[in-house]
Motif scaffolding. Structure first.
Motif, PDB file in Angstrom:
ATOM      1  N   VAL A   1       0.842  -1.198   0.000  1.00  0.00           N
ATOM      2  CA  VAL A   1       0.000   0.000   0.000  1.00  0.00           C
ATOM      3  C   VAL A   1       0.881   1.253   0.000  1.00  0.00           C
ATOM      4  N   VAL A   2       1.890   1.265   0.850  1.00  0.00           N
ATOM      5  CA  VAL A   2       2.809   2.399   0.932  1.00  0.00           C
ATOM      6  C   VAL A   2       3.516   2.617  -0.406  1.00  0.00           C
ATOM      7  N   ASP A   3       3.940   1.543  -1.043  1.00  0.00           N
ATOM      8  CA  ASP A   3       4.572   1.668  -2.360  1.00  0.00           C
ATOM      9  C   ASP A   3       3.628   2.342  -3.353  1.00  0.00           C
ATOM     10  N   ALA A   4       2.357   1.951  -3.298  1.00  0.00           N
ATOM     11  CA  ALA A   4       1.368   2.548  -4.207  1.00  0.00           C
ATOM     12  C   ALA A   4       1.234   4.046  -3.953  1.00  0.00           C
ATOM     13  N   TYR A   5       1.144   4.442  -2.686  1.00  0.00           N
ATOM     14  CA  TYR A   5       0.996   5.856  -2.350  1.00  0.00           C
ATOM     15  C   TYR A   5       2.183   6.670  -2.875  1.00  0.00           C
ATOM     16  N   ILE A   6       3.393   6.159  -2.652  1.00  0.00           N
ATOM     17  CA  ILE A   6       4.585   6.892  -3.075  1.00  0.00           C
ATOM     18  C   ILE A   6       4.653   6.983  -4.592  1.00  0.00           C
TER      19      ILE A   6
ATOM     20  N   LEU B   1      -6.792  -0.214 -12.975  1.00  0.00           N
ATOM     21  CA  LEU B   1      -6.486   1.185 -13.279  1.00  0.00           C
ATOM     22  C   LEU B   1      -5.123   1.597 -12.753  1.00  0.00           C
ATOM     23  N   ILE B   2      -4.821   1.264 -11.502  1.00  0.00           N
ATOM     24  CA  ILE B   2      -3.539   1.679 -10.931  1.00  0.00           C
ATOM     25  C   ILE B   2      -2.380   0.940 -11.593  1.00  0.00           C
ATOM     26  N   ARG B   3      -2.616  -0.285 -12.010  1.00  0.00           N
ATOM     27  CA  ARG B   3      -1.581  -1.010 -12.762  1.00  0.00           C
ATOM     28  C   ARG B   3      -1.285  -0.300 -14.080  1.00  0.00           C
ATOM     29  N   LYS B   4      -2.339   0.112 -14.752  1.00  0.00           N
ATOM     30  CA  LYS B   4      -2.204   0.724 -16.080  1.00  0.00           C
ATOM     31  C   LYS B   4      -1.601   2.124 -16.001  1.00  0.00           C
ATOM     32  N   VAL B   5      -2.098   2.940 -15.082  1.00  0.00           N
ATOM     33  CA  VAL B   5      -1.697   4.353 -15.041  1.00  0.00           C
ATOM     34  C   VAL B   5      -0.404   4.557 -14.268  1.00  0.00           C
ATOM     35  N   ILE B   6      -0.242   3.860 -13.152  1.00  0.00           N
ATOM     36  CA  ILE B   6       0.904   4.078 -12.263  1.00  0.00           C
ATOM     37  C   ILE B   6       2.003   3.044 -12.483  1.00  0.00           C
TER      38      ILE B   6
END
Length: 314
Positions: free
Chosen positions: A217-222, A286-291
């Motif tokens: 989760v932290v990795d995603a936020y950063i 979505l987060i996989r695609k965009v981030i």
């Protein structure tokens, strides 16, 4: 700047940012003399407009991770007023302070919601996507849905660079009691150490949830905050989840398997929620695609780390 820095996610986020060489400031309501000495800690923080505005203009943060709030669904049923004050009113103060600050058009803000915003979702609507209709059924879920709407308002009306995340059930070492993996692990370790009878009291074991490690989760936020063009992306809400349903029963027995003790399981009525949902699983497409983010820590490792920490604590 991390609000609620001494909480579960805040501690893990702080550790990662410091490893990356980032200067970290944080607010907390309490006093933490033994907190990380590399952090600029603002203790006994009164979460009001003027206090936040002064901080923003003085330290001029590039990124604000807004983690402060009441994070327990069960407690929200018991204390709905406190939940809305901690979650909704605090967010209004923060976003207003950003709007009025000298860094209004420069700072990036991450507001943290929850999968509970989606509420009662039909099986046919699984996995839950970011555009799924919000039908929250707990005071906590309603408060977090309100935060997402506030984020949209300040983004569209005042052009504040705010991104909203909806994490699903994040787990890992350092989480407080009142969450299923922690409650199970603590009971198991108490049994191992002879501090309790070999019986675990549980709520609904049939429910399926989307569990993800707090470090993912932290990795995603950063990654969201450091992606240069993310604030211009029109879909500013991201699910942070594993996209895999896991039955609560499986969590329990995976933890029991990590112990050498023979343990019985019994249902406790006071551990059942007023309203519960049979299955909850999100889409992380979505987060996989965009981030370009994806979870890396397997469930087995998360549970091993959780029970190991309880063995050290007890």
């Amino acid at each position: 700047l991390i609000t609620g820095i001494t909480g579960f996610v805040g501690r893990h986020l702080t550790k990662r940012l410091l490893q990356d060489g980032v200067e970290v400031w944080g607010t907390t309501r309490g006093i933490y003399p033994n907190f990380n000495s590399n952090v600029h800690l603002i203790e006994r923080f009164n979460f009001n407009l003027q206090s936040i505005l002064e901080i923003l203009n003085n330290i001029r943060p590039d990124h604000i991770y807004h983690l402060a709030g009441q994070s327990n669904v069960k407690n929200s049923w018991l204390n709905p007023f406190e939940t809305f004050e901690a979650n909704v009113l605090a967010t209004i103060h923060l976003l207003e302070a950003v709007r009025l600050s000298e860094i209004a058009q420069k700072v990036k803000v991450l507001t943290v919601g929850s999968s509970e915003e989606y509420g009662r979702v039909q099986i046919s609507e699984m996995p839950i996507k970011e555009d799924t209709e919000l039908r929250p059924i707990s005071p906590y879920g309603i408060s977090k849905a309100t935060i997402s709407m506030l984020a949209r308002q300040y983004r569209e009306t005042y052009k504040i660079n705010v991104v909203h995340v909806r994490p699903f059930n994040h787990i890992g070492p350092g989480q407080s009691l009142g969450f299923v993996t922690q409650d199970f692990a603590k009971q198991i370790v108490e049994i191992e150490k002879g501090l309790a009878d070999p019986i675990i009291y549980v709520g609904n074991l049939d429910a399926k949830r989307d569990f993800i490690d707090v470090r993912d989760v932290v990795d995603a936020y950063i990654m969201i905050m450091t992606k240069s063009d993310i604030c211009e992306y029109p879909g500013f809400i991201f699910n942070v989840c594993s996209a895999k349903p896991t039955q609560i029963k499986d969590i329990l027995y995976l933890l029991i398997d990590l112990s050498s003790k023979q343990i019985d399981v019994k249902i406790s009525q006071h551990k059942l929620r007023p309203i519960d949902v049979e299955i909850y699983v999100g889409s992380n497409e979505l987060i996989r695609k965009v981030i370009g983010w994806e979870p890396k820590i397997p469930l087995d490792q998360s549970l091993q780390d959780i029970i190991s920490e309880w063995r050290n604590r007890l």
